[in-house]
Design an enzyme around this catalytic site. Structure first.
Site, short mmCIF file in Angstrom:
data_model
loop_
_atom_site.label_atom_id
_atom_site.label_comp_id
_atom_site.label_asym_id
_atom_site.label_seq_id
_atom_site.Cartn_x
_atom_site.Cartn_y
_atom_site.Cartn_z
N ILE A 135 -12.24 -4.70 1.62
CA ILE A 135 -13.29 -5.59 2.16
C ILE A 135 -14.52 -4.77 2.52
O ILE A 135 -15.64 -5.22 2.44
CB ILE A 135 -12.80 -6.30 3.45
CG1 ILE A 135 -11.50 -7.06 3.24
CG2 ILE A 135 -13.86 -7.22 3.99
CD1 ILE A 135 -10.86 -7.49 4.56
N GLY A 161 -15.74 2.13 6.80
CA GLY A 161 -16.52 2.68 7.91
C GLY A 161 -16.16 4.14 8.03
O GLY A 161 -15.46 4.68 7.18
N SER A 162 -16.64 4.77 9.11
CA SER A 162 -16.38 6.20 9.30
C SER A 162 -14.88 6.45 9.42
O SER A 162 -14.36 7.49 9.03
CB SER A 162 -17.09 6.68 10.55
OG SER A 162 -16.76 5.81 11.61
N GLY A 184 -12.38 4.87 7.84
CA GLY A 184 -11.59 4.64 6.62
C GLY A 184 -11.91 3.29 6.02
O GLY A 184 -13.07 2.88 6.00
N LYS A 212 -6.85 -2.47 8.72
CA LYS A 212 -7.70 -1.30 8.92
C LYS A 212 -6.83 -0.10 8.58
O LYS A 212 -5.74 0.04 9.15
CB LYS A 212 -8.11 -1.25 10.39
CG LYS A 212 -9.54 -0.90 10.65
CD LYS A 212 -9.78 -0.98 12.14
CE LYS A 212 -11.21 -0.76 12.50
NZ LYS A 212 -11.50 -0.86 13.90
N ASP A 257 -20.91 -3.48 22.34
CA ASP A 257 -21.58 -3.33 21.03
C ASP A 257 -21.66 -4.67 20.31
O ASP A 257 -21.35 -4.76 19.12
CB ASP A 257 -20.84 -2.28 20.18
CG ASP A 257 -21.71 -1.77 19.03
OD1 ASP A 257 -22.95 -1.89 19.13
OD2 ASP A 257 -21.16 -1.26 18.04
C1 GGY Z 1 -15.06 -2.18 9.98
C2 GGY Z 1 -14.79 -3.66 9.80
C3 GGY Z 1 -16.05 -4.40 9.68
C4 GGY Z 1 -16.67 -4.69 8.49
C5 GGY Z 1 -16.03 -4.54 7.14
F1 GGY Z 1 -14.97 -5.33 6.99
F2 GGY Z 1 -16.94 -4.90 6.21
F3 GGY Z 1 -15.67 -3.27 6.88
O1 GGY Z 1 -14.03 -4.08 10.95
C6 GGY Z 1 -13.59 -5.36 11.11
C7 GGY Z 1 -13.42 -6.22 10.05
C8 GGY Z 1 -12.96 -7.52 10.27
C9 GGY Z 1 -12.79 -8.45 9.15
C10 GGY Z 1 -13.76 -8.58 8.19
C11 GGY Z 1 -13.58 -9.49 7.15
C12 GGY Z 1 -14.59 -9.68 6.11
C13 GGY Z 1 -14.55 -10.61 5.09
C14 GGY Z 1 -15.68 -10.58 4.26
C15 GGY Z 1 -15.90 -11.56 3.14
N1 GGY Z 1 -15.92 -10.99 1.83
C16 GGY Z 1 -14.80 -10.10 1.49
C17 GGY Z 1 -16.02 -12.08 0.85
C18 GGY Z 1 -16.60 -9.65 4.66
S1 GGY Z 1 -16.03 -8.80 6.06
C19 GGY Z 1 -12.40 -10.24 7.09
N2 GGY Z 1 -11.45 -10.12 8.02
C20 GGY Z 1 -11.61 -9.26 9.05
N3 GGY Z 1 -10.62 -9.20 9.97
C21 GGY Z 1 -12.72 -7.95 11.58
C22 GGY Z 1 -12.87 -7.07 12.64
C23 GGY Z 1 -13.30 -5.78 12.41
C24 GGY Z 1 -13.45 -4.88 13.59
N4 GGY Z 1 -14.01 -3.73 13.47
O2 GGY Z 1 -13.02 -5.22 14.67
#
Ligand code: GGY
Length: 315
Positions: free
Chosen positions: A10, A13-14, A16, A33, A145
């Site tokens: 998806i 980040g730094s 992984g 993650k 943040d």
């Molecule tokens: C580091 C990452 C944040 C952004 C990344 F996903 F782009 F890397 O951390 C989290 C991610 C999520 C999370 C994001 C998503 C996404 C879905 C889409 C839609 N396309 C693939 C079509 C873009 S991002 C889906 N489920 C997720 N759980 C949630 C929390 C974090 C966090 N850092 O707490």
């Protein structure tokens, strides 16, 4: 990680990678993650442990649900499994609207703001079981943040606040938190710039910035250098929201972006706003209804299984 089928990545980040995975037991889609802890400093490892500890206690419909943490010592990997947010992040929503010069409807802005207020209310005013005594005690948590990149949307456009990597738990709710700021400068509050003190009201400032950005399609304070940005934030002068947004919305955003933190509303004050109150009551009703419906359809399925079983024994 045998219980999960790896799907596409998806983002990264730094730390992984974040990957979409399918849980083999029930086919449920989750986000994973994947962190290579060999590359992490002691401080980063401590931060990760703190994030996991905070997340596992935070159960709320508007906070990204933490499901499991798996340590793979053989490959030095830590996996954090959480709910999948199909709608991606709010930064991408804002970017899409900006690129097409299409304003975000006011109704949608109030909906997102209400759910973020509910998520922050859980962080700032939530109670938790005290480890040893099982007593319920307040456990204020500061997000620290809040920005559009950390706000996620599920398939039904429910808001899910994520990334508690910089968050801190305050044992004493009265105590402000003095330390260097590590977040994104556009959303940094004036008190942080001048005194490096962070408390619940600094999260409210960031919420004001996020809501402003949803309407104006750019943050309230923009500058080319850190010094110029700091100056603008400390002056606290903000533009009116674009003309199509109501006076009521302008007033709430302005209240959250008061330079004096004491003058900013708390989450409790915000939940008393008639519009926010109305949306939160409707959300609560919808959740209750969905819960009842799920229980009812599950009973129906169980009942059908029974009938099938009984019929098979007679035939
Ligand atoms: C580091 C990452 C944040 C952004 C990344 F996903 F782009 F890397 O951390 C989290 C991610 C999520 C999370 C994001 C998503 C996404 C879905 C889409 C839609 N396309 C693939 C079509 C873009 S991002 C889906 N489920 C997720 N759980 C949630 C929390 C974090 C966090 N850092 O707490």
């Amino acid at each position: 990680m045998d219980g999960y089928e790896a799907l596409e990545s998806i983002g990264s980040g730094s730390f992984g990678l974040i990957r979409k995975v399918r849980r083999k037991a029930d086919g449920k889609i989750l986000a994973r993650k994947e962190i290579d802890y060999r590359k992490m400093s002691t401080k980063e490892k401590e931060q990760l442990v703190a994030e996991v500890n905070i997340l596992k206690d935070l159960k709320h419909p508007n906070i990204v649900e933490f499901l499991e943490r798996v340590i793979d010592r053989e490959h030095s990997f830590i996996y954090i499994l959480m709910e999948y947010c199909e709608g991606g992040d709010l930064a991408a929503v804002i970017k899409r609207h900006k690129e097409r010069s299409i304003p975000i409807p006011e109704e949608f802005v109030w909906g997102i703001m209400t759910q973020l207020v509910l998520a922050l209310h859980e962080c700032h005013c939530g109670i938790a079981k005290n480890g040893d005594s099982n007593e319920l005690t307040p456990r204020p948590i500061l997000h620290r943040d809040l920005k559009p990149d950390n706000v996620f949307l599920d398939a039904k456009k429910n808001v899910k606040l994520g990334d508690f990597g910089l968050s801190r738990s305050l044992t004493n709710p009265q105590m402000a938190f003095a330390q260097t700021y590590v977040g994104t400068p556009f959303y940094m509050s004036p008190e942080l710039i001048s005194e490096s003190v962070y408390d619940v009201k600094s999260d409210i400032w960031s919420l004001g910035c996020v809501v402003f950005e949803m309407c104006a399609l750019e943050p309230p304070f923009l500058a080319d250098t850190q010094a110029a940005l700091s100056l603008k934030i400390k002056m606290g002068r903000i533009q009116m929201l674009p003309a199509q947004y109501s006076q009521e919305l302008n007033m709430v955003v302005r209240a959250m972006l008061q330079v004096n933190p004491k003058r900013r509303p708390t989450t409790t004050d915000l939940l008393a706003n008639p519009r926010i109150k109305n949306i939160s009551v409707q959300l609560e009703l919808k959740r209750k209804y969905v819960k009842q419906w799920t229980t009812w359809t599950k009973s129906l399925r169980d009942y059908q299984e029974w009938i099938k079983f009984l019929l098979s024994t007679f035939s």
